[in-house]
Design a protein around this motif. Structure first.
Motif, PDB file in Angstrom:
ATOM      1  N   GLU A 195      -7.882  -0.687  -5.692  1.00  8.62           N
ATOM      2  CA  GLU A 195      -8.665  -0.236  -6.848  1.00  8.62           C
ATOM      3  C   GLU A 195      -7.744   0.297  -7.937  1.00  8.62           C
ATOM      4  O   GLU A 195      -6.574   0.558  -7.700  1.00  8.62           O
ATOM      5  N   ASP A 196      -8.291   0.457  -9.148  1.00  3.86           N
ATOM      6  CA  ASP A 196      -7.533   1.081 -10.235  1.00  3.86           C
ATOM      7  C   ASP A 196      -7.073   2.458  -9.781  1.00  3.86           C
ATOM      8  O   ASP A 196      -7.855   3.242  -9.244  1.00  3.86           O
ATOM      9  N   TYR A 197      -5.800   2.754 -10.020  1.00  2.00           N
ATOM     10  CA  TYR A 197      -5.231   4.027  -9.587  1.00  2.00           C
ATOM     11  C   TYR A 197      -4.037   4.321 -10.493  1.00  2.00           C
ATOM     12  O   TYR A 197      -3.017   3.650 -10.432  1.00  2.00           O
TER      13      TYR A 197
ATOM     14  N   VAL B 229      -0.317   2.545 -10.034  1.00  2.00           N
ATOM     15  CA  VAL B 229      -0.120   2.278  -8.609  1.00  2.00           C
ATOM     16  C   VAL B 229      -0.663   0.894  -8.252  1.00  2.00           C
ATOM     17  O   VAL B 229      -0.027   0.149  -7.511  1.00  2.00           O
ATOM     18  N   ARG B 230      -1.804   0.540  -8.809  1.00  2.00           N
ATOM     19  CA  ARG B 230      -2.400  -0.762  -8.520  1.00  2.00           C
ATOM     20  C   ARG B 230      -1.440  -1.898  -8.895  1.00  2.00           C
ATOM     21  O   ARG B 230      -1.184  -2.799  -8.104  1.00  2.00           O
ATOM     22  N   ALA B 231      -0.908  -1.857 -10.107  1.00  2.00           N
ATOM     23  CA  ALA B 231      -0.002  -2.906 -10.571  1.00  2.00           C
ATOM     24  C   ALA B 231       1.288  -2.922  -9.751  1.00  2.00           C
ATOM     25  O   ALA B 231       1.801  -3.989  -9.403  1.00  2.00           O
ATOM     26  N   THR B 232       1.812  -1.750  -9.443  1.00  2.00           N
ATOM     27  CA  THR B 232       3.058  -1.657  -8.676  1.00  2.00           C
ATOM     28  C   THR B 232       2.895  -2.259  -7.292  1.00  2.00           C
ATOM     29  O   THR B 232       3.745  -3.042  -6.834  1.00  2.00           O
ATOM     30  N   LEU B 233       1.806  -1.919  -6.616  1.00  2.69           N
ATOM     31  CA  LEU B 233       1.592  -2.459  -5.269  1.00  2.69           C
ATOM     32  C   LEU B 233       1.337  -3.960  -5.299  1.00  2.69           C
ATOM     33  O   LEU B 233       1.746  -4.684  -4.386  1.00  2.69           O
ATOM     34  N   ARG B 234       0.686  -4.418  -6.347  1.00  7.68           N
ATOM     35  CA  ARG B 234       0.441  -5.861  -6.478  1.00  7.68           C
ATOM     36  C   ARG B 234       1.774  -6.596  -6.618  1.00  7.68           C
ATOM     37  O   ARG B 234       2.011  -7.602  -5.944  1.00  7.68           O
ATOM     38  N   VAL B 235       2.640  -6.106  -7.495  1.00  7.70           N
ATOM     39  CA  VAL B 235       3.920  -6.776  -7.738  1.00  7.70           C
ATOM     40  C   VAL B 235       4.870  -6.636  -6.547  1.00  7.70           C
ATOM     41  O   VAL B 235       5.490  -7.609  -6.114  1.00  7.70           O
ATOM     42  N   LYS B 236       4.998  -5.422  -6.020  1.00  8.03           N
ATOM     43  CA  LYS B 236       5.998  -5.163  -4.985  1.00  8.03           C
ATOM     44  C   LYS B 236       5.580  -5.600  -3.581  1.00  8.03           C
ATOM     45  O   LYS B 236       6.417  -5.998  -2.779  1.00  8.03           O
TER      46      LYS B 236
END
Length: 129
Positions: free
Chosen positions: A44-46, A31-38
């Motif tokens: 936080e790590d999730y 979720v963290r990476a997805t929200l960062r990119v999108k």
């Protein structure tokens, strides 16, 4: 439940404990990476792990084909302040949502396996800290 181990270590421990109880991880959502990119949002790590026990899933699908809407069982590993948190869906949702009493034994078995995995996670995380 909160554990004292770092996020990455906890994820590895969770995967191993699930596997020992017959659950494979079919899906993984960072979720963290997805929200960062999108959305260019930092959080936080999730991590959401979609855990599935093939034997239990097969039995459940034989009883109620629409049960696939509720599979796999989600396991969340996330950071919260200075701790790592592990959360597991309650398999009773299979019975409550579908109103299929024949799913009760399967939900009970899934809950027992997930509870055993959680116990192992706590022991390993405590020993590692």
């Amino acid at each position: 439940m909160r554990v004292p181990t770092p996020f990455a270590d906890t994820v590895a421990i969770v995967r191993a404990a699930l596997a020992e109880q017959g659950f494979g991880v079919l899906t993984e959502i960072d979720v963290r990476a997805t929200l960062r990119v999108k959305l260019d949002v930092d959080m936080e790590d999730y991590l959401i792990l979609g855990a599935c026990n093939p034997q239990l899933a097969h039995r459940a699908l034989d009883i109620h084909r629409e049960i696939g809407l509720l599979l796999p069982c989600n396991v969340v590993v996330r950071t919260h302040n200075d701790a790592t948190v592990v959360e597991v869906v309650d398999p009773d949702i299979l019975v409550v949502h579908t109103r299929q009493p024949a799913l009760r034994p399967i939900a009970r078995e899934a809950r027992a396996g997930l509870a055993a995995a959680l116990d192992a996670i706590v022991k390993r995380c405590t020993a590692s800290a």
